[in-house]
Write an enzyme that holds these catalytic residues in place. Sequence first.
Site, PDB file in Angstrom:
ATOM      1  N   CYS A   1       6.395   0.293  -8.680  1.00 27.33           N
ATOM      2  CA  CYS A   1       7.767  -0.207  -8.514  1.00 27.33           C
ATOM      3  C   CYS A   1       7.837  -1.694  -8.168  1.00 27.33           C
ATOM      4  O   CYS A   1       8.922  -2.269  -8.151  1.00 27.33           O
ATOM      5  CB  CYS A   1       8.494   0.594  -7.432  1.00 27.33           C
ATOM      6  SG  CYS A   1       7.775   0.356  -5.799  1.00 27.33           S
TER       7      CYS A   1
ATOM      8  N   ASP B   1       7.270  -3.037  -5.249  1.00 23.64           N
ATOM      9  CA  ASP B   1       7.557  -3.293  -3.842  1.00 23.64           C
ATOM     10  C   ASP B   1       6.296  -3.718  -3.080  1.00 23.64           C
ATOM     11  O   ASP B   1       5.183  -3.463  -3.524  1.00 23.64           O
ATOM     12  CB  ASP B   1       8.186  -2.051  -3.191  1.00 23.64           C
ATOM     13  CG  ASP B   1       9.641  -1.917  -3.590  1.00 23.64           C
ATOM     14  OD1 ASP B   1      10.304  -2.954  -3.724  1.00 23.64           O
ATOM     15  OD2 ASP B   1      10.094  -0.785  -3.784  1.00 23.64           O
TER      16      ASP B   1
ATOM     17  N   CYS C   1      11.392   1.147  -0.413  1.00 24.36           N
ATOM     18  CA  CYS C   1      12.578   1.990  -0.285  1.00 24.36           C
ATOM     19  C   CYS C   1      12.522   2.902   0.948  1.00 24.36           C
ATOM     20  O   CYS C   1      11.585   2.848   1.744  1.00 24.36           O
ATOM     21  CB  CYS C   1      12.671   2.851  -1.526  1.00 24.36           C
ATOM     22  SG  CYS C   1      11.305   4.014  -1.586  1.00 24.36           S
TER      23      CYS C   1
ATOM     24  N   CYS D   1       5.593   5.992  -3.230  1.00 23.34           N
ATOM     25  CA  CYS D   1       6.001   5.207  -2.051  1.00 23.34           C
ATOM     26  C   CYS D   1       5.076   5.492  -0.868  1.00 23.34           C
ATOM     27  O   CYS D   1       4.823   4.605  -0.047  1.00 23.34           O
ATOM     28  CB  CYS D   1       7.439   5.510  -1.687  1.00 23.34           C
ATOM     29  SG  CYS D   1       8.539   5.470  -3.126  1.00 23.34           S
TER      30      CYS D   1
HETATM   31 FE1  FES Z   1       9.145   1.060  -4.282  1.00 19.91          FE
HETATM   32 FE2  FES Z   1       9.640   3.377  -3.003  1.00 19.91          FE
HETATM   33  S1  FES Z   1      10.486   2.683  -4.894  1.00 19.91           S
HETATM   34  S2  FES Z   1       8.295   1.811  -2.447  1.00 19.91           S
END
Ligand code: FES
Length: 136
Positions: free
Chosen positions: A45, A47, A70, A114
Site C-alpha cells: 500500500c 504506507d 491505516c 497492515c
Molecule cells: Fe497501508 Fe493498512 S493500508 S498499512
Amino acid sequence: MTNDGVNWQYSEKVKEHFFNPKNVLFDDPEPGQFDAEGEVGSPACGDLMKMWVRVENGKIKDLKWRTFGCASAIASTSVFSEMVTGKTIEEALKITPQDIIKELGGLPPIKIHCSVLADQAFKKTAENWKKSKKAL
Ligand code: FES
C-alpha cells in the site's frame, strides 16, 4: 452499504487499539532515548512505519512506533508493542503477523498486509539493534 463480499467488521480489540493506541511516539525521540530504530514501507500500500527500541538487561523495555498507515496498521502495531515488551529481541522476532492478527481477534482479509508492516519494521529495528551491539 453494498455487499461486495468483503468483511468490513473490525473486532472490538482492533477498535480499542485504534482509538487508544499504545506506545505511539508522535515527537522525535531525544538523543540516546533508544538503542535502535528502523523504518519500512509497505509494498502492498505504500504506507510507512517507523519503530524505536530500548533494551535493558536483555529485555525490551520500551518499543515505540509511528506510522502513516491505516487503522489496521495502528491497531496491529499497538498490540504488537504490548506483546513484545518484556521479551528478548530473539523472542520478539518469533512473533508472526498471524500471532498479531490472532491477538487482535482477526483482521479483514484485505488488511492482513497492515500487520506485516509492524512485523517488518520490528525486523529492521532488531537488525539495526544487533548491528549497534556489534559496533560496541
Ligand atoms: Fe497501508 Fe493498512 S493500508 S498499512
